[in-house]
Design a protein around this motif. Structure first.
Motif, mmCIF file in Angstrom:
data_model
loop_
_atom_site.group_PDB
_atom_site.id
_atom_site.type_symbol
_atom_site.label_atom_id
_atom_site.label_comp_id
_atom_site.label_asym_id
_atom_site.label_seq_id
_atom_site.Cartn_x
_atom_site.Cartn_y
_atom_site.Cartn_z
ATOM 1 N N PRO A 4 73.137 107.146 -12.950
ATOM 2 C CA PRO A 4 73.544 107.690 -11.635
ATOM 3 C C PRO A 4 75.006 108.128 -11.604
ATOM 4 C CG PRO A 4 72.182 105.757 -11.348
ATOM 5 C CD PRO A 4 72.455 105.853 -12.816
ATOM 6 N N ALA A 5 75.879 107.369 -12.273
ATOM 7 C CA ALA A 5 77.302 107.738 -12.286
ATOM 8 C C ALA A 5 77.517 109.057 -13.014
ATOM 9 C CB ALA A 5 78.117 106.624 -12.949
ATOM 10 N N PHE A 6 76.810 109.213 -14.133
ATOM 11 C CA PHE A 6 76.936 110.461 -14.889
ATOM 12 C C PHE A 6 76.413 111.638 -14.065
ATOM 13 C CE2 PHE A 6 75.033 113.600 -17.740
ATOM 14 C CZ PHE A 6 76.129 113.925 -18.535
ATOM 15 N N ALA A 7 75.272 111.463 -13.399
ATOM 16 C CA ALA A 7 74.709 112.532 -12.585
ATOM 17 C C ALA A 7 75.635 112.889 -11.423
ATOM 18 C CB ALA A 7 73.334 112.124 -12.058
ATOM 19 N N LYS A 8 76.250 111.856 -10.815
ATOM 20 C CA LYS A 8 77.170 112.116 -9.702
ATOM 21 C C LYS A 8 78.399 112.881 -10.169
ATOM 22 C CE LYS A 8 79.433 109.749 -5.865
ATOM 23 N NZ LYS A 8 79.708 108.433 -5.231
ATOM 24 N N ARG A 9 78.896 112.515 -11.365
ATOM 25 C CA ARG A 9 80.065 113.211 -11.903
ATOM 26 C C ARG A 9 79.737 114.668 -12.228
ATOM 27 N NH1 ARG A 9 81.021 109.813 -15.351
ATOM 28 N NH2 ARG A 9 80.193 110.764 -17.268
ATOM 29 N N GLN A 10 78.542 114.890 -12.787
ATOM 30 C CA GLN A 10 78.128 116.250 -13.079
ATOM 31 C C GLN A 10 77.978 117.080 -11.803
ATOM 32 O OE1 GLN A 10 78.909 116.405 -16.359
ATOM 33 N NE2 GLN A 10 77.085 117.652 -16.672
ATOM 34 N N GLN A 11 77.439 116.459 -10.764
ATOM 35 C CA GLN A 11 77.280 117.168 -9.501
ATOM 36 C C GLN A 11 78.638 117.523 -8.902
ATOM 37 O OE1 GLN A 11 75.115 114.941 -6.569
ATOM 38 N NE2 GLN A 11 74.863 116.698 -5.197
ATOM 39 N N ALA A 12 79.602 116.616 -9.027
ATOM 40 C CA ALA A 12 80.944 116.911 -8.518
ATOM 41 C C ALA A 12 81.587 118.050 -9.288
ATOM 42 C CB ALA A 12 81.815 115.651 -8.599
ATOM 43 N N ALA A 39 71.601 114.696 -24.825
ATOM 44 C CA ALA A 39 70.163 114.878 -24.673
ATOM 45 C C ALA A 39 69.382 113.623 -25.014
ATOM 46 C CB ALA A 39 69.687 116.034 -25.547
ATOM 47 N N GLU A 40 69.966 112.713 -25.823
ATOM 48 C CA GLU A 40 69.249 111.510 -26.248
ATOM 49 C C GLU A 40 69.607 110.296 -25.401
ATOM 50 O OE1 GLU A 40 66.944 111.618 -28.422
ATOM 51 O OE2 GLU A 40 67.266 113.727 -28.950
ATOM 52 N N ARG A 41 70.720 110.402 -24.613
ATOM 53 C CA ARG A 41 71.108 109.260 -23.795
ATOM 54 C C ARG A 41 70.421 109.315 -22.445
ATOM 55 N NH1 ARG A 41 76.468 110.899 -24.845
ATOM 56 N NH2 ARG A 41 76.743 111.117 -22.598
ATOM 57 N N GLY A 42 70.279 108.173 -21.835
ATOM 58 C CA GLY A 42 69.771 108.145 -20.474
ATOM 59 C C GLY A 42 70.830 108.647 -19.511
ATOM 60 N N ILE A 43 70.435 109.429 -18.498
ATOM 61 C CA ILE A 43 71.385 109.961 -17.517
ATOM 62 C C ILE A 43 71.518 108.932 -16.409
ATOM 63 C CG2 ILE A 43 71.836 111.822 -15.892
ATOM 64 C CD1 ILE A 43 70.263 113.658 -17.637
#
Length: 344
Positions: free
Chosen positions: A33-41, A27-31
């Motif tokens: 693009p790689a993290f968001a893509k991994r979460q979407q996958a 919650a404190e880290r910036g999200i």
């Protein structure tokens, strides 16, 4: 002007930080693009995996239905609708009719519900509303242990203990007391065999008792205590609290428990085979021997000689499958109507 942070957002951040285990947390880290893509996958994989499980159930159900239709087709092609509407069952002459097993299945299940549902409700109400705290757990465990008894044990007990008791005491009393009455008297006529449709229905009632009781008790316990305490504070009796607060609040779960018990009764095999008499005929008296769909299949499948005989037994299985399906559909429609009425 900054938006106020809700307590739910604070709790969610704390949970994510705790689960993440790193400094600052998710919650404190910036999200990135790689993290968001991994979460979407990961979400996509989870979605398609659960979708596959759901579709697998439909595939299995469809496969069972298709195999039953394929196996029962010779019988329906030979006898047509007469297979459902005729009573005769003669393997020697290859004349088969499913009316007697259908009748026995429906009547024994109805008897089981007429006996089992009120008793189950009474037990559940006593445990949740009236039972002393020290007795709740022992009684609950004792009821649930009934569900763990194998059906063949119920059948043996019913044949060697309960059926003689019915023959010596219960059935003569019913014949003498209720047989002469108009309208219902024909249901209690004939010799006291001990075994029969009534005996099978009572055994079924005992077998479905723990299922309906357990579900009903758990559903009753979900009723908010504040509702019941408010009703008691207004002077309501225990019966008024149960009938006007507990049952309306938990009607969906209670109906589900009853349907679970009905499904158990419709498909029961071994216990019914021991005590119903296995007679392919329809009698006005519920004291007379009869048969059910599952009992007929269990008794005769290993002895079936010829394709038509085997197809007739598979046809019985198809009919039982259809009956169970329509029972579930009717239950669902009833729940939808109840929800609509409550919303109105």
């Amino acid at each position: 002007m900054d938006r106020p942070i809700s307590s739910g957002t604070i709790m969610a951040r704390a949970f994510l930080n705790h689960r993440d285990g790193t400094k600052g947390g998710i919650a404190e880290r910036g999200i990135t693009p790689a993290f968001a893509k991994r979460q979407q996958a990961q979400d996509s994989i989870f979605y398609y995996l659960t979708l596959g499980f759901a579709l697998l159930v439909l595939v299995i159900l469809g496969s069972i239905m298709a195999s039953l239709i394929d196996g029962a087709w010779p019988a329906f092609a030979t006898f047509g609708l007469g297979f459902i509407t005729t009573e005769i069952w003669n393997p020697v002459t290859e004349q088969f009719g499913a009316l007697a097993p259908i009748y026995g299945t429906l009547v024994t299940s109805a008897i089981a519900l007429l006996i089992g549902v009120p008793v189950s409700f009474g037990i559940a109400i006593f445990i949740t509303e009236l039972c002393p705290r020290g007795l709740k757990r022992p009684i609950g465990i004792a009821i649930e242990l009934l569900a763990g008894i194998p059906s063949i044990i119920y059948g043996i007990w019913g044949l060697f203990v309960f059926a003689p008791f019915m023959q010596l005491y219960i059935q003569p009393f019913l014949i003498k007391g209720l047989g002469p009455l108009p309208l219902i008297g024909s249901l209690f006529k004939g010799p006291p065999y001990g075994i029969g449709i009534l005996t099978a229905g009572i055994i079924l009632a005992i077998m479905i008792l723990p299922f309906i009781t357990s579900v009903t008790r758990d559903v009753f316990e979900t009723v908010p205590p504040m509702l019941k305490e408010s009703a008691y504070g207004l002077g309501a009796t225990t019966w008024e609290v149960v009938s006007r607060i507990v049952l309306p609040y938990s009607r969906v779960g209670v109906t589900g428990g009853v349907m679970l018990g009905l499904g158990r009764a419709l498909g029961e095999t071994m216990a019914i085979t021991f005590v119903i008499g296995n007679a392919h005929r329809i009698s006005n008296s519920i004291l007379a021997p009869g048969t059910t769909i599952s009992a007929s299949i269990a008794n005769e499948f290993t002895e079936a000689v010829g394709d038509l005989y085997t197809s007739a037994l598979i046809g019985l299985g198809l009919i039982l499958f259809v009956i169970t399906f329509f029972v579930l559909v009717l239950a669902r429609l009833m729940l939808m109507r109840m929800d609509k009425k409550a919303g109105g």
